[in-house]
Design a protein around this motif. Structure first.
Motif, PDB file in Angstrom:
ATOM      1  N   ASP A 101       0.719  -1.284   0.057  1.00  0.00           N
ATOM      2  CA  ASP A 101       0.121  -0.123   0.060  1.00  0.00           C
ATOM      3  C   ASP A 101       0.786   1.122  -0.006  1.00  0.00           C
ATOM      4  O   ASP A 101       0.224   2.609  -0.244  1.00  0.00           O
ATOM      5  N   SER A 119       0.833   1.842  -7.547  1.00  0.00           N
ATOM      6  CA  SER A 119      -0.008   1.799  -6.297  1.00  0.00           C
ATOM      7  C   SER A 119      -0.934   0.887  -6.609  1.00  0.00           C
ATOM      8  O   SER A 119      -1.306   0.328  -7.599  1.00  0.00           O
ATOM      9  N   PRO A 120      -1.602   0.440  -5.636  1.00  0.00           N
ATOM     10  CA  PRO A 120      -2.736  -0.804  -5.664  1.00  0.00           C
ATOM     11  C   PRO A 120      -3.664  -0.312  -6.590  1.00  0.00           C
ATOM     12  O   PRO A 120      -4.456  -1.055  -7.465  1.00  0.00           O
ATOM     13  N   ILE A 172      -3.262  -6.786  -0.272  1.00  0.00           N
ATOM     14  CA  ILE A 172      -2.621  -5.766   0.043  1.00  0.00           C
ATOM     15  C   ILE A 172      -1.806  -5.927   1.331  1.00  0.00           C
ATOM     16  O   ILE A 172      -2.317  -6.383   1.895  1.00  0.00           O
ATOM     17  N   SER A 186       0.191  -4.225   4.014  1.00  0.00           N
ATOM     18  CA  SER A 186       0.308  -2.769   4.772  1.00  0.00           C
ATOM     19  C   SER A 186       1.818  -2.465   5.050  1.00  0.00           C
ATOM     20  O   SER A 186       2.519  -3.208   5.577  1.00  0.00           O
TER      21      SER A 186
END
Length: 246
Positions: free
Chosen positions: A192, A198-199, A218, A220
């Motif tokens: 993330d 980016s996601p 994702i 973290s």
């Protein structure tokens, strides 16, 4: 009853990286799974690819490698640049391919990159100070000194031809029209805090083109270099994926 052929994970590394990036993940997967992590042409210790530096030429190189290893059941693990190459090969529906796991992948569509960023990257080749800046930019979690040195060494030994070919051509290739031919299960893992991809890029550019039900997981606090930053999470994802496609 004959024993099932072992499943092999074949890691395809990121741009300016090498197969060595996967070492920490591989240690967590073996001996349950076999792991192979070749250097792609022009990167790491590999010579220039015989067919050139296009995405399809790299896919040819990987297909030749898989055949030489005699793999009967394998998963392609495509990281960043390697993700685009993995999808190009998967679209050919090669025998033995059981799935594709994508780590912060370059999308099948042209990679989002500004002209200014492209120019800066072109000018950064072979410069240790620039390699250090890139390392800081693309990672979010702390790394060991040994890992940082490995990342820098891979960056600096990348051939100029391979470096420039990806920036000017490979990253801009559009494979979207072929993605309907990817028929094996897929999964995507992204950090993330990824400043490169980016996601949201994966959600908009890659996920809609993959088989229905493909998950986007994702991590973290992680950046772009997931095998270095999050080997535990990557290994756990791959182990679960391996069980799914076994």
């Amino acid at each position: 009853m004959p024993k099932a052929t072992p499943l092999t994970f074949v890691y395809l590394h990121y741009w300016a990286g090498s197969g060595g990036a996967f070492q920490d993940v591989a240690e967590r997967l073996t001996p349950e799974y076999a792991v192979l992590a070749p250097d792609l042409g022009g990167f790491g210790a590999a010579l220039a690819p015989a067919g050139g530096y296009t995405v399809d030429a790299y896919a040819d190189e990987v297909a030749t490698f898989v055949a030489a290893q005699g793999l009967q059941r394998y998963v392609l693990v495509g990281h960043s640049m390697g993700g685009k190459i993995a999808l190009a090969l998967a679209a050919r529906q090669p025998a033995g391919l059981r799935g594709v796991a994508l780590l912060s992948p370059s999308p099948p569509t042209p990679e989002p990159m500004t002209d200014a960023d492209r120019k800066a990257s072109l000018q950064a080749w072979g410069k240790r100070t620039e390699a250090k800046k890139t390392l800081r930019h693309i990672t979010a979690r702390p790394l060991t000194a040994a890992a940082e040195e490995h990342i820098l060494a891979d960056n600096l030994r990348t051939s100029k031809a391979a470096w420039e070919a990806w920036l000017l051509h490979g990253s801009r290739e559009n494979l979207a029209g072929r993605m309907c031919e990817v028929r094996v299960p897929c999964t995507i893992l992204a950090g993330d805090q990824d400043a490169v991809m980016s996601p949201s890029v994966h959600g908009l550019e890659t996920l809609p083109l993959l088989p229905e039900g493909t998950p986007l997981e994702i991590v973290s606090g992680a950046g772009h270099l997931l095998p270095y930053e999050a080997p535990e999470e990557v290994a756990a994802l791959l182990r679960a994926f391996g069980e799914k496609v076994h």
